[in-house]
Scaffold this active site. Structure first.
Site, mmCIF file in Angstrom:
data_model
loop_
_atom_site.group_PDB
_atom_site.id
_atom_site.type_symbol
_atom_site.label_atom_id
_atom_site.label_comp_id
_atom_site.label_asym_id
_atom_site.label_seq_id
_atom_site.Cartn_x
_atom_site.Cartn_y
_atom_site.Cartn_z
ATOM 1 N N ASP A 16 0.926 -1.116 -0.064
ATOM 2 C CA ASP A 16 0.245 0.105 -0.129
ATOM 3 C C ASP A 16 0.967 1.221 0.090
ATOM 4 O OD1 ASP A 16 -2.318 1.468 -0.024
ATOM 5 O OD2 ASP A 16 -2.607 1.342 2.149
ATOM 6 N N TRP A 21 2.938 8.072 -2.572
ATOM 7 C CA TRP A 21 4.354 7.956 -2.824
ATOM 8 C C TRP A 21 4.447 9.010 -4.006
ATOM 9 C CZ3 TRP A 21 7.304 7.082 -7.297
ATOM 10 C CH2 TRP A 21 8.659 7.042 -7.073
ATOM 11 N N HIS A 33 2.389 3.242 -9.137
ATOM 12 C CA HIS A 33 1.972 1.616 -9.198
ATOM 13 C C HIS A 33 3.515 1.095 -10.145
ATOM 14 C CE1 HIS A 33 -1.559 1.812 -7.335
ATOM 15 N NE2 HIS A 33 -2.100 2.749 -8.469
ATOM 16 N N SER A 61 -7.350 -5.978 -5.926
ATOM 17 C CA SER A 61 -8.419 -6.453 -4.809
ATOM 18 C C SER A 61 -9.818 -6.381 -5.540
ATOM 19 C CB SER A 61 -8.396 -5.675 -3.327
ATOM 20 O OG SER A 61 -9.270 -4.601 -3.822
ATOM 21 N N ARG A 67 -11.722 2.125 -8.936
ATOM 22 C CA ARG A 67 -10.656 3.135 -9.206
ATOM 23 C C ARG A 67 -10.927 3.736 -10.663
ATOM 24 N NH1 ARG A 67 -5.364 2.163 -5.911
ATOM 25 N NH2 ARG A 67 -6.213 1.579 -3.943
ATOM 26 N N LEU A 127 10.443 -21.277 -4.826
ATOM 27 C CA LEU A 127 9.483 -20.446 -4.198
ATOM 28 C C LEU A 127 8.276 -20.460 -4.952
ATOM 29 C CD1 LEU A 127 10.358 -17.040 -2.871
ATOM 30 C CD2 LEU A 127 8.495 -16.968 -4.691
ATOM 31 N N ARG A 182 2.173 -4.873 6.020
ATOM 32 C CA ARG A 182 1.439 -4.015 5.180
ATOM 33 C C ARG A 182 2.008 -2.683 5.239
ATOM 34 N NH1 ARG A 182 -4.861 -2.436 4.542
ATOM 35 N NH2 ARG A 182 -4.669 -0.956 3.197
ATOM 36 N N ARG A 188 -4.982 -2.540 8.810
ATOM 37 C CA ARG A 188 -6.010 -3.076 8.752
ATOM 38 C C ARG A 188 -5.723 -3.971 7.504
ATOM 39 N NH1 ARG A 188 -8.076 2.044 7.102
ATOM 40 N NH2 ARG A 188 -7.670 2.385 4.795
ATOM 41 N N GLU A 201 1.567 -13.118 12.120
ATOM 42 C CA GLU A 201 2.233 -11.991 12.964
ATOM 43 C C GLU A 201 1.832 -10.754 11.980
ATOM 44 O OE1 GLU A 201 3.265 -11.983 16.181
ATOM 45 O OE2 GLU A 201 3.182 -14.125 16.483
#
Ligand code: FPP
Length: 236
Positions: A16, A21, A33, A61, A67, A127, A182, A188, A201
């Protein structure tokens, strides 16, 4: 149960702060972005170096459709570019790409590229990179219940146990995230991996995503290493 927290097996990130930025630099949000997406290849390399085997990035999301059109198409474009440019590196580095989310709403060409990239990298084991695209945690839980019902047509939802549902989530077969990061100052989880983050965590930082470099990533890992994880139990 492993309560040692030295190195997370799975890290999930909400990237986020791209818009802010860019705004701070008097540039359009889309520039943020572009800068944000440019960090992803180095982040993947860094995870590989540190032996982190699963990385999930929240790229788009289910709520992001609201947007402005140019922003949505920039995000789609960045995703296509990433798939085209990074596929060779993913193969060389042993990265398996797993796009999670309802991709049926994306343009057909993007859907095709996603499926192709996933098929091409399916055998890679160093990975797993989950890119969450048109993803929502509630969507994931619902689609898992629906998939479970299809696989078990004669069963009643009353028979559905939590461990079973995990097999139908979009991250099936992977460990749940140990660490959620985040960036961007909000505290949130915005409908991200609601089921899978049960024992993670949570690391929140004011750093905006485009500034989240290797040193910032190390800070998050050091913070994580200092956590004591009890998974609802007590430590003797
Ligand atoms: C949130 O910042 C960020 C997003 C909605 C998009 C994140 C996507 C990328 C970094 C590109 C990822 C690409 C690949 C290939 C994985 P925001 O725009 O909500 O920032 P703001 O809160 O400052 O407005």
């Amino acid at each position: 149960m492993n309560t040692s927290t030295t190195s997370p097996a799975h890290i999930a990130i909400i990237m986020d702060g791209n818009g802010r930025w860019a705004k701070k630099r008097f540039m359009p949000r889309t520039v943020g972005h572009v800068k944000g997406a440019s960090l992803v290849p180095d982040l993947v390399k860094n995870c590989l170096k540190k032996g982190i085997r699963h990385l999930t990035l929240f790229a788009f999301s289910t709520e992001n459709w609201s947007r402005p059109d140019d922003e949505v198409s920039t995000l789609m474009g960045l995703f296509i570019q990433y798939l085209e440019k990074e596929i060779k590196n993913m193969q060389a580095e042993g990265v398996r790409l797993n796009v999670i989310g309802d991709i049926s709403r994306f343009p057909q060409a993007l859907q095709d590229s996603i499926r192709q990239a996933m098929a091409n990298t399916a055998g890679n084991t160093s990975l797993t990179l989950n890119v969450a695209a048109n993803y929502g945690g509630r969507w994931d839980i619902l689609q898992a219940v629906q998939a479970w019902q299809v696989a078990n047509p004669n069963a009643s939802v009353a028979d559905l146990a939590p461990e079973q549902l995990g097999h139908y989530l979009s991250t099936a077969g992977q460990p749940e995230p140990d660490l959620l990061i985040r960036t961007g100052g909000e505290s949130r989880i915005s409908n991200f991996m609601l089921w899978q983050l049960a024992y993670a965590e949570f690391y929140f930082t004011d750093t905006l995503w485009p500034d989240f470099d290797a040193a910032e990533f190390d800070k998050a890992l050091t913070w994580f290493a200092g956590r004591e994880r009890r998974f609802g139990s007590v430590v003797a």
